[in-house]
Write a protein that holds these residues in place. Structure first.
Motif, mmCIF file in Angstrom:
data_model
loop_
_atom_site.group_PDB
_atom_site.id
_atom_site.type_symbol
_atom_site.label_atom_id
_atom_site.label_comp_id
_atom_site.label_asym_id
_atom_site.label_seq_id
_atom_site.Cartn_x
_atom_site.Cartn_y
_atom_site.Cartn_z
ATOM 1 N N GLY A 1 0.826 -1.218 0.000
ATOM 2 C CA GLY A 1 0.000 0.000 0.000
ATOM 3 C C GLY A 1 0.855 1.261 0.000
ATOM 4 O O GLY A 1 2.050 1.227 0.317
ATOM 5 N N PHE A 2 0.214 2.386 -0.336
ATOM 6 C CA PHE A 2 0.910 3.674 -0.397
ATOM 7 C C PHE A 2 0.725 4.459 0.898
ATOM 8 O O PHE A 2 1.385 5.448 1.132
ATOM 9 C CB PHE A 2 0.358 4.511 -1.556
ATOM 10 C CG PHE A 2 0.622 3.932 -2.904
ATOM 11 C CD1 PHE A 2 1.802 4.207 -3.578
ATOM 12 C CD2 PHE A 2 -0.305 3.100 -3.512
ATOM 13 C CE1 PHE A 2 2.052 3.677 -4.830
ATOM 14 C CE2 PHE A 2 -0.069 2.563 -4.766
ATOM 15 C CZ PHE A 2 1.109 2.842 -5.440
ATOM 16 N N GLY A 3 -0.257 4.035 1.708
ATOM 17 C CA GLY A 3 -0.596 4.817 2.890
ATOM 18 C C GLY A 3 -1.703 5.810 2.551
ATOM 19 O O GLY A 3 -1.556 7.013 2.792
ATOM 20 N N GLY A 4 -2.781 5.299 1.965
ATOM 21 C CA GLY A 4 -3.943 6.148 1.660
ATOM 22 C C GLY A 4 -3.693 7.085 0.492
ATOM 23 O O GLY A 4 -2.636 7.043 -0.153
ATOM 24 N N ALA A 5 -4.694 7.963 0.246
ATOM 25 C CA ALA A 5 -4.625 8.886 -0.894
ATOM 26 C C ALA A 5 -3.431 9.831 -0.759
ATOM 27 O O ALA A 5 -2.766 10.172 -1.739
ATOM 28 C CB ALA A 5 -5.923 9.678 -0.993
ATOM 29 N N GLU A 6 -3.156 10.247 0.475
ATOM 30 C CA GLU A 6 -2.054 11.189 0.694
ATOM 31 C C GLU A 6 -0.707 10.533 0.363
ATOM 32 O O GLU A 6 0.149 11.142 -0.295
ATOM 33 C CB GLU A 6 -2.098 11.666 2.163
ATOM 34 C CG GLU A 6 -1.244 12.869 2.482
ATOM 35 C CD GLU A 6 -1.502 14.082 1.589
ATOM 36 O OE1 GLU A 6 -2.662 14.301 1.157
ATOM 37 O OE2 GLU A 6 -0.516 14.815 1.310
ATOM 38 N N LEU B 1 -8.186 8.346 -7.574
ATOM 39 C CA LEU B 1 -8.804 9.541 -8.152
ATOM 40 C C LEU B 1 -8.416 10.784 -7.343
ATOM 41 O O LEU B 1 -8.016 11.806 -7.903
ATOM 42 C CB LEU B 1 -10.323 9.375 -8.197
ATOM 43 C CG LEU B 1 -11.038 10.471 -8.955
ATOM 44 C CD1 LEU B 1 -10.666 10.462 -10.430
ATOM 45 C CD2 LEU B 1 -12.547 10.329 -8.810
ATOM 46 N N ALA B 2 -8.504 10.676 -6.014
ATOM 47 C CA ALA B 2 -8.189 11.830 -5.158
ATOM 48 C C ALA B 2 -6.724 12.247 -5.337
ATOM 49 O O ALA B 2 -6.424 13.437 -5.513
ATOM 50 C CB ALA B 2 -8.471 11.478 -3.694
ATOM 51 N N ALA B 3 -5.823 11.285 -5.341
ATOM 52 C CA ALA B 3 -4.394 11.608 -5.436
ATOM 53 C C ALA B 3 -4.061 12.187 -6.811
ATOM 54 O O ALA B 3 -3.277 13.141 -6.917
ATOM 55 C CB ALA B 3 -3.564 10.352 -5.170
#
Ligand code: NAP
Length: 253
Positions: free
Chosen positions: A48-53, A83-85
Motif C-alpha cells: 500500500g501507499f498509505g492512503g490517498a495522501e 482519483l483523489a491523489a
C-alpha cells in the motif's frame, strides 16, 4: 510518459506489458496479497501507499504523468484513493475494468444484491448445494448464515479462519472453462453466489449455472468514483494515450 499502473489483475498485467511495448516507462503497483503473482513487464512496486495522501506523495516523488487504475472492479478503496491523489497531483487517472456481466442477456434472471450480507440472506431461502465464488477476503462472511449448508467455496487461496465442516474449499485460479464449471455445478449445485467481476475469464460458470437451472445471486459492483475516463479494452486505452501524447507534442511550447 511515466505511467503508474495499479494492478493485481490479469488486465493490469496485460496493459503494463502493452504500455512498456509502446515505449512508456511503467511502474506496476501490486497490493502484495497474492503469493507467486505473475509479474508484468516494467518496474514493480509492492504494498500500500498509505492512503490517498501517501499515493499523492508517491506520484510527485516519482514524477508520474498518468495513473491507469486496472485494479479489480471491487477494489473500491484504491479507486477512490487513485482519483483523489491524481486530482491533487494534477494528472489523469484512467479506469481500466472488465465489462460488467450486467450487460449479458441473462442478467435479468439473476438475483442482484448490494452486499455479501444480502447475498447470504438471499441464499438462506433457497435449498440445495451452494457454489460460493466471492474471493478469499469475503468467503467466511457467509459462515454465520450458511455455515450448516453444503457449500463449495472456490478461492485462489484458502481463507484464514475456521472453515465450517460441511464446506468444501477448492483452491484454484482462473481462467475457468465450461468443463471446470460443469464438474462443480453438475455435482448438484442449486445456488451460485458470485460478484460482478465481469470479463470472460470467469464467466463460464454463469452459462453452466443457467444450463442446470441453478439460481444466480450476483453482487453488484461498487460505483466508479468521480467522472473519469473508463475503458474496458486495452487497445482503446492505448489509442487514447497515444492521441493525448500527439496532442501534447503538437502544442506550441
Ligand atoms: P481495496 O479494498 O480497494 O484497497 C485496500 C488497500 O489496499 C488500498 O487502500 C491500498 O492501501 C491497498 N491496495 C489496493 N490495491 C493496491 C495496488 N494495486 N497497489 C498498492 N496498494 C494497493 O482493494 P482490495 O479489494 O483489497 O484488493 C487488493 C488488490 O487485490 C487490488 O490490487 C486488486 O486489484 C486485487 N484483487 C482484488 C479483488 C477483489 O475482489 N477485491 C479480486 C482480485 C484481485 P493504501 O491505502 O495503503 O495505499
Amino acid at each position: 510518459m511515466r505511467i503508474l499502473v495499479l494492478g493485481g489483475t490479469s488486465q493490469g498485467r496485460r496493459v503494463a506489458d502493452a504500455l512498456v511495448e509502446a515505449g512508456h516507462q511503467v511502474v506496476s503497483s501490486l497490493a502484495g496479497r497474492t503469493k507467486n503473482a505473475m509479474l508484468p513487464a516494467g518496474e514493480i512496486r509492492i504494498g500500500g501507499f498509505g492512503g490517498a495522501e501517501g499515493l499523492y506523495e508517491y506520484l510527485i516523488a516519482h514524477r508520474i504523468d498518468l495513473i491507469v487504475n486496472a485494479t479489480h472492479p471491487f477494489a473500491a478503496q484504491m479507486a477512490i484513493n487513485a482519483l483523489a491523489a491524481s486530482r491533487k497531483a494534477g494528472i489523469g487517472c484512467l479506469r481500466l475494468t472488465r465489462t460488467s456481466w450486467a450487460t449479458r442477456a441473462d442478467a435479468n434472471a439473476w438475483i442482484w444484491v448490494d452486499s455479501h450480507d444480502q447475498a447470504s440472506e438471499q441464499a438462506t431461502a433457497i435449498p440445495g448445494r451452494i457454489f460460493l465464488t466471492v474471493g478469499r477476503q469475503h468467503s467466511l462472511d457467509y459462515a454465520p448464515l450458511l455455515g450448516d449448508r453444503d457449500v463449495i467455496c472456490r478461492v485462489a487461496l484458502k481463507p484464514a479462519g475456521t472453515i465450517p465442516p460441511r464446506w468444501i474449499v477448492v483452491e484454484a485460479r482462473g481462467p475457468f472453462h465450461a468443463d471446470d464449471e460443469e464438474a462443480i455445478i453438475g455435482s448438484g449445485v442449486r445456488v451460485l453466489i458470485t460478484k460482478d467481476s465481469g470479463g470472460t475469464d470467469t464467466c463460464a460458470k454463469l452459462d453452466v449455472a443457467a444450463r442446470h437451472a441453478a439460481t444466480v445471486i450476483m453482487i453488484r459492483r461498487p460505483p466508479i468514483p468521480g467522472n473519469q475516463q473508463v475503458f474496458t479494452k486495452i487497445d482503446t486505452l492505448m489509442e487514447w494515450i497515444s492521441a493525448r501524447q500527439t496532442q501534447a507534442s503538437n502544442r506550441p511550447s
